[in-house]
Structures are given as C-alpha cells and as structure tokens.
Design an enzyme around this catalytic site. Structure first.
Site, PDB file in Angstrom:
ATOM      1  N   PRO A   2       0.524  -1.365  -0.059  1.00 44.16           N
ATOM      2  CA  PRO A   2       0.147  -0.036   0.271  1.00 44.16           C
ATOM      3  C   PRO A   2       0.904   1.021  -0.028  1.00 44.16           C
ATOM      4  CG  PRO A   2      -0.479  -1.253   2.196  1.00 44.16           C
ATOM      5  CD  PRO A   2       0.551  -1.927   1.037  1.00 44.16           C
ATOM      6  N   GLU A   3       0.703   2.274  -0.826  1.00 39.47           N
ATOM      7  CA  GLU A   3       1.477   3.394  -0.829  1.00 39.47           C
ATOM      8  C   GLU A   3      -0.191   3.930  -1.152  1.00 39.47           C
ATOM      9  OE1 GLU A   3       4.012   3.635  -4.277  1.00 39.47           O
ATOM     10  OE2 GLU A   3       4.826   1.277  -4.091  1.00 39.47           O
ATOM     11  N   LYS A  58       0.313   7.890   3.666  1.00 38.90           N
ATOM     12  CA  LYS A  58       0.350   6.382   3.597  1.00 38.90           C
ATOM     13  C   LYS A  58      -1.101   5.996   4.892  1.00 38.90           C
ATOM     14  CE  LYS A  58       3.998   5.138   1.171  1.00 38.90           C
ATOM     15  NZ  LYS A  58       6.141   4.330   1.344  1.00 38.90           N
ATOM     16  N   HIS A 110      -4.483 -14.133  10.422  1.00 36.33           N
ATOM     17  CA  HIS A 110      -3.778 -12.742  10.293  1.00 36.33           C
ATOM     18  C   HIS A 110      -4.803 -11.808  10.760  1.00 36.33           C
ATOM     19  CE1 HIS A 110      -0.501 -15.304   8.317  1.00 36.33           C
ATOM     20  NE2 HIS A 110      -1.493 -15.459   7.995  1.00 36.33           N
ATOM     21  N   ARG A 141       2.003  -9.765   7.371  1.00 37.60           N
ATOM     22  CA  ARG A 141       3.365  -9.152   8.295  1.00 37.60           C
ATOM     23  C   ARG A 141       3.616  -8.284   9.268  1.00 37.60           C
ATOM     24  NH1 ARG A 141       6.739  -8.524   2.202  1.00 37.60           N
ATOM     25  NH2 ARG A 141       5.449  -9.850   0.901  1.00 37.60           N
ATOM     26  N   ARG A 292      16.443  -0.955  -2.638  1.00 34.57           N
ATOM     27  CA  ARG A 292      15.408  -1.346  -3.029  1.00 34.57           C
ATOM     28  C   ARG A 292      15.107  -1.858  -4.424  1.00 34.57           C
ATOM     29  NH1 ARG A 292      14.854  -2.123   1.335  1.00 34.57           N
ATOM     30  NH2 ARG A 292      13.362  -1.021   2.773  1.00 34.57           N
TER      31      ARG A 292
END
Length: 317
Positions: A2-3, A58, A110, A141, A292
């Site tokens: 998600p950006e 964000k 999760h 995560r 990255r």
DNA sequence: ATGCAGTCCTGTAAGC
DNA sequence: TGCTTACAGGACTGCA
C-alpha cells in the site's frame, strides 16, 4: 504494497461503508504489531462513532466522536482518532455481518483487530451504508497497525513526529527543486524519503522515474531544473492514474471493500524485469538501489557515468 | 549528512 | 516430497 493510491482507495471505500457507525465492541488478537495496540483501548472505544475517514500520505485517520445531548462533538478538540498504517500487507476492510470471509486462506487468518460496528441510532450523522458489520484489520507481516490518539493535539504531535513532507500535488516546485539541489543522494532514495515528498513507495517511485525518463541512480543535485519539474509532474500524474485504477494489487493489497485494484495492469516498469519497455522495447532491468529493487529502462533512462548493476552508486563522482 | 546493514514479519518460489 | 534459503519492502535504529 500500500502506497498513497492504495491508501486513498481504502479511505474512499471506508468513507461510504463505516461513516456514521458506532463501535459496539473491539477485539484484538493480542499479537504484537509494528504500531502496537494497547490493552484498554478496546473498552475506551466503545460507544464512539466514526465521523470521518481521511488520509495523510500513507496514513489513514478515522475521526471519532460521541453523541452529546444536542450535537455531535466533531468540533471538539477532545475527540479521539484512530490512525492506521498498512505497512506492507495491511488490509483495512469492512465486512457486513452475515457475509462470509473472503480474505482468502483460513477464514480470519492474520486478522489482528475487529471493530464491531452498528449503524448510528437516530440522525445527526450522515451515513451511507446502513448495515452492521465489522471493520477489520488484517496484516500478514504485521508491519502496520492502528494507533489511538486521544485528541487533536495528540494527532498533531503524532504526525509532527513523522515529519511528513508534502504530497506530490501539494509540493511547491521551488521547494522540490531546492530539496533536490541541496543533496547528493540518489534520486530514488529521495523519492522514497517521506520527509521530502510523502506517499511515494517503491512501485510508484520506479514508475515516476520511468515516466520522467530519469535513471534511479542519478544524484539528485545533478538533475536539471527541467528534469526536476518533470519528475514532480510525473509523480503527480502517475499517482492520480493509480488512484483512478483503485491502486495496484501485486499480492496482498485490497481496498476497503475487499476488492483488488487494477493499476498493476498499467505498470510500465515495476515488476517487468526482462520484459520489453512499453515505450521503446528495450529490456527492462532491475538493480538494487538504496536497498530497494529498482526497475528501469536502460534506453529511456540513461544511467549516470560509472553506475552499474554491481555498483549502482557509480563509485565516487 | 549520508549510506548501509540489520530489524521486524511471513508467504511464496526457487534450488537442491 | 521435503527441506533450506532468498526475497519482497515501509519505517526505523544504530553504526561507519
């Protein structure tokens, strides 16, 4: 991942799904999240109504309020808010009561937070969706999380701490040019630096650089005034287009309605290593830049002198 | 000031 | 088939 465009999509979805609904109960998995949830917040939140869903970079902000005798205390600076970050795999979705879990895998897997919501009784708050259900935070995560701030002051302090820079469309050209001219960092690193420009993540950094025909390994200070302007303009247009397409679903991302985005189909370089550049046909390359993975077209985006896959910094200039 | 490695975290895919 | 390993990366910390 998600950006800004993905978070914006979640905010817009939730705006129509949870607005005006009251938190009846909160459930927490007890698992540690990057943004830690604290024991006791559960009960503190009961009875609060969601008045507004906003986004900053964000981050998602859910403004809450309690009904007073005659009016909603939305103006009250004592109103709390929930601040959420989706990290890499976070999902904030609304699930109608009685509807089956469509999150995939083991149902409820999760899921770390559930907010039981019921439509507000009586009037006073605009409400689009009248169904009870749950607002659910799922994060494989656990790089994300939800934080409770008690009032407007705490909210301000929370964001001050993160020193978020302007979003692409709020970024003044001169300010942007000065920021680039004043540093020798790689342009890719600067684009990802949330204190310089906020909301850009790895996918849209690569897409913006490609659209602007600038190599990720260029030193910021070497960009011409024209290049700097073009990059800001492309960051703006790339993000707007991604919002129109409800974001990119590479793996885990879903919007607030639990639906995938479609912008991944419009990506021109990200995730296209070895495939032809959509603009010129040259083979898209992937280098690790600033830690990255960075995708670019070697023909459209000319590498600076000395930069190579094994030495993206290009040694000393 | 800046880069960079390490940290958190788990599903997926590649390699043996 | 089953194991190990590398990888994905947002934000942050600590060190050089």
């Amino acid at each position: 991942m998600p950006e800004l465009p993905e978070v914006e999509t979640v905010a817009r979805d939730l705006q129509s799904l949870v607005l005006g609904k009251t938190i009846q109960d909160v459930w927490w998995s007890g698992k540690k999240l990057r943004l830690p949830w604290q024991k006791g917040w559960d009960s503190d939140l009961r009875g609060f109504t969601i008045l507004e869903v906003k986004r900053r970079a964000k981050w998602l902000v859910l403004h809450l309020a309690k009904k007073k005798v005659l009016q909603w205390d939305i103006q009250c600076r004592e109103s709390p808010a929930l601040v959420a970050h989706l990290g890499m795999t976070g999902q904030l979705t609304f699930l109608r009561r009685g509807c089956s879990d469509t999150s995939g895998g083991v149902p409820g897997d999760h899921v770390h937070l559930r907010f039981d919501l019921i439509p507000a009784q009586g009037g006073g708050v605009k409400s689009v969706d009248r169904h009870p259900g749950e607002l659910r935070f799922r994060d494989i995560r656990r790089f994300g999380g939800i934080h409770l701030v008690r009032n407007a002051h705490e909210l301000e302090k929370f964001f001050e701490k993160h020193r978020l820079g302007p979003e692409p469309w709020d970024c003044q050209l001169e300010q942007w040019r000065n920021a680039l001219a004043g540093t020798n960092r790689l342009i890719k690193a600067v684009l990802l630096d949330q204190t310089v420009i906020s909301g850009v993540g790895n996918i849209y950094a690569d897409e913006s650089l490609h659209a602007a025909r600038i190599h990720p390994c260029r030193r910021s200070s070497t960009l011409t005034r024209r290049e700097a302007a073009r990059l800001l303009e492309k960051a703006d247009s790339v993000m707007r287009q991604a919002i129109e397409n409800r974001g990119s679903t590479i793996r885990d991302y879903v919007g607030g309605e639990n639906l995938n985005g479609s912008h991944q189909e419009s990506l021109l370089v990200y995730g296209r290593e070895g495939l032809p550049c959509m603009s010129c046909g040259a083979e898209v390359q992937r280098w690790v830049v600033s830690g990255r993975s960075s995708h670019f077209c070697p023909r459209c985006q000319k590498a600076p002198q000395g930069a190579s896959k094994d030495s993206p910094m290009g040694g000393q200039d």
